[in-house]
Motif scaffolding. Structure first.
Motif, short mmCIF file in Angstrom:
data_model
loop_
_atom_site.label_atom_id
_atom_site.label_comp_id
_atom_site.label_asym_id
_atom_site.label_seq_id
_atom_site.Cartn_x
_atom_site.Cartn_y
_atom_site.Cartn_z
N LEU A 27 27.46 -34.45 52.12
CA LEU A 27 28.02 -34.25 53.43
C LEU A 27 27.54 -35.29 54.51
N ALA A 28 26.67 -35.98 54.31
CA ALA A 28 26.02 -36.99 55.01
C ALA A 28 26.48 -38.47 54.54
N GLY A 29 27.39 -38.52 53.43
CA GLY A 29 27.85 -39.74 53.10
C GLY A 29 26.65 -40.69 52.57
N ALA A 30 25.33 -40.32 52.23
CA ALA A 30 24.28 -41.01 51.63
C ALA A 30 24.71 -41.17 50.02
N GLY A 31 25.38 -42.19 49.89
CA GLY A 31 25.86 -42.34 48.64
C GLY A 31 24.67 -42.58 47.38
N THR A 32 23.74 -43.41 47.95
CA THR A 32 22.73 -43.61 47.06
C THR A 32 21.64 -42.46 46.55
N VAL A 33 21.61 -41.57 47.61
CA VAL A 33 20.60 -40.38 47.40
C VAL A 33 21.59 -39.51 46.59
N ALA A 34 22.64 -39.28 46.85
CA ALA A 34 23.80 -38.31 46.19
C ALA A 34 23.99 -38.85 44.69
N ALA A 35 23.84 -40.18 44.36
CA ALA A 35 24.02 -40.79 43.02
C ALA A 35 22.62 -40.54 42.27
N VAL A 36 21.63 -40.82 43.03
CA VAL A 36 20.32 -40.51 42.17
C VAL A 36 20.01 -38.99 42.15
N SER A 37 20.26 -38.25 43.00
CA SER A 37 20.04 -36.90 42.78
C SER A 37 20.85 -36.12 41.70
N GLN A 38 22.09 -36.72 41.83
CA GLN A 38 23.12 -36.29 40.69
C GLN A 38 22.35 -36.42 39.18
N TRP A 39 21.99 -37.45 39.01
CA TRP A 39 21.09 -37.97 37.84
C TRP A 39 20.42 -36.87 37.14
N SER A 40 19.61 -36.00 38.05
CA SER A 40 18.63 -35.40 37.97
C SER A 40 18.92 -33.90 37.78
N LEU A 41 20.22 -33.50 38.13
CA LEU A 41 20.66 -32.18 37.99
C LEU A 41 20.88 -31.75 36.35
N MET A 42 21.48 -32.20 35.69
CA MET A 42 21.77 -31.65 34.05
C MET A 42 20.15 -31.75 33.48
N PRO A 43 19.38 -32.80 33.47
CA PRO A 43 18.20 -32.61 32.91
C PRO A 43 17.31 -31.54 33.53
N LEU A 44 17.23 -31.50 34.64
CA LEU A 44 16.30 -30.27 35.10
C LEU A 44 16.75 -28.73 34.77
N LEU A 45 18.28 -28.67 34.68
CA LEU A 45 18.92 -27.48 34.31
C LEU A 45 18.60 -27.26 32.80
N ALA A 46 18.72 -28.14 32.14
CA ALA A 46 18.37 -28.13 30.40
C ALA A 46 16.99 -27.99 30.12
N ALA A 47 15.88 -28.44 30.86
CA ALA A 47 14.58 -28.09 30.99
C ALA A 47 14.25 -26.61 31.54
N ALA A 48 14.78 -26.29 32.17
CA ALA A 48 14.92 -24.71 32.83
C ALA A 48 15.30 -23.80 31.69
N PHE A 49 16.43 -24.25 31.06
CA PHE A 49 17.07 -23.31 30.09
C PHE A 49 16.06 -23.35 28.88
N VAL A 50 15.84 -24.60 28.43
CA VAL A 50 14.72 -24.48 27.02
C VAL A 50 13.29 -23.65 27.47
N ALA A 51 12.87 -23.76 28.66
CA ALA A 51 11.78 -23.20 29.10
C ALA A 51 12.02 -21.54 28.80
N ALA A 52 13.36 -21.05 29.31
CA ALA A 52 13.50 -19.90 29.42
C ALA A 52 13.59 -19.09 28.07
N VAL A 53 14.43 -19.60 27.05
CA VAL A 53 14.99 -18.95 25.95
C VAL A 53 14.54 -19.97 24.75
N GLY A 54 14.36 -21.22 24.77
CA GLY A 54 14.05 -22.16 23.64
C GLY A 54 15.48 -23.18 23.56
N VAL A 55 15.41 -23.58 22.20
CA VAL A 55 16.53 -24.57 21.99
C VAL A 55 17.66 -23.77 21.59
N ASP A 56 18.70 -24.05 22.24
CA ASP A 56 20.19 -23.70 21.87
C ASP A 56 21.02 -25.07 21.77
#
Length: 219
Positions: A27-56
């Motif tokens: 929303l703020a048009g902060a391209g660098t912050v948007a790009a860097v934060s996007q890189w972290s999204l799926m790894p964090l979600l995957a880590a939370a998934f593994v912690a919750a139920v293990g490896v699928d």
């Protein structure tokens, strides 16, 4: 004998915080912050998934290809960038399809609701085809796989079904932005990422609940 349920612990809140940072940056048009934060999204979600139920493997493969789709296209430009994104997310959709396929008998594939998905795909294709040009074939192939993923997701858990539908909406917005000249909403990246992150999170949450139910935990 009942299995002990895992917990995502602080990883789920970290994912949520990263999503908020990314959406605010959009929303703020902060391209660098948007790009860097996007890189972290799926790894964090995957880590939370593994912690919750293990490896699928299939779900993690889908999240892995989604992360590549979030990052690798930035190395390219124009049509090559778009094709890289489509190719990587196509691999993610195929992995999700394989993960959801065992539950196909409970999905919308065998219900009248299938017509709604077919109609949505048809409308999206009609809106995008005139502007797709030489990219029409890969767009159609990807769209078919995306719609099939969304349909099969309904057989896993209600949350997964909603997540699959939101993923379909997110990619539909990308297609409209790329190929429909009349489509010009404010902050298009915000709406794409809002539906994308919500869709992925709900897909994972639904799989977690379905897995816990299958193992005898309270869902």
């Amino acid at each position: 004998m009942r299995h002990r349920a895992g917990s995502a612990g602080p990883l789920a809140p970290l994912f949520a915080a990263a999503v908020v940072v990314h959406l605010v940056a959009q929303l703020a048009g902060a391209g660098t912050v948007a790009a860097v934060s996007q890189w972290s999204l799926m790894p964090l979600l995957a880590a939370a998934f593994v912690a919750a139920v293990g490896v699928d493997r299939l779900v993690l493969l889908a999240l892995g290809f989604s992360w590549l789709g979030d990052t690798v296209p930035a190395l390219f430009a124009d049509d090559t960038r778009f094709l890289a994104m489509v190719g990587l997310f196509l691999c993610a959709q195929v992995a999700y399809i394989a993960a959801f396929l065992p539950s196909w008998r409970r999905s919308a594939l065998r219900r009248p609701a299938l017509l709604a998905y077919l109609a949505a795909f048809g409308v999206l294709l009609a809106a995008c085809a005139p502007g797709a040009g030489g990219l029409l074939v890969p767009v159609v192939v990807y769209g078919v796989c995306l719609a099939l993923m969304a349909v099969l997701a309904t057989g896993v858990h209600p949350l997964t079904g909603i997540g699959g539908a939101l993923f379909f909406v997110s990619d539909g917005l990308i297609a409209l932005d790329a190929f429909a000249s009349w489509y010009a909403p404010p902050a298009p990246g915000f709406w794409v990422m809002l539906t994308y992150t919500a869709g992925q999170a709900l897909i994972v949450a639904g799989v977690v609940r379905a897995r816990r139910r299958a193992l005898g935990f309270a869902a």
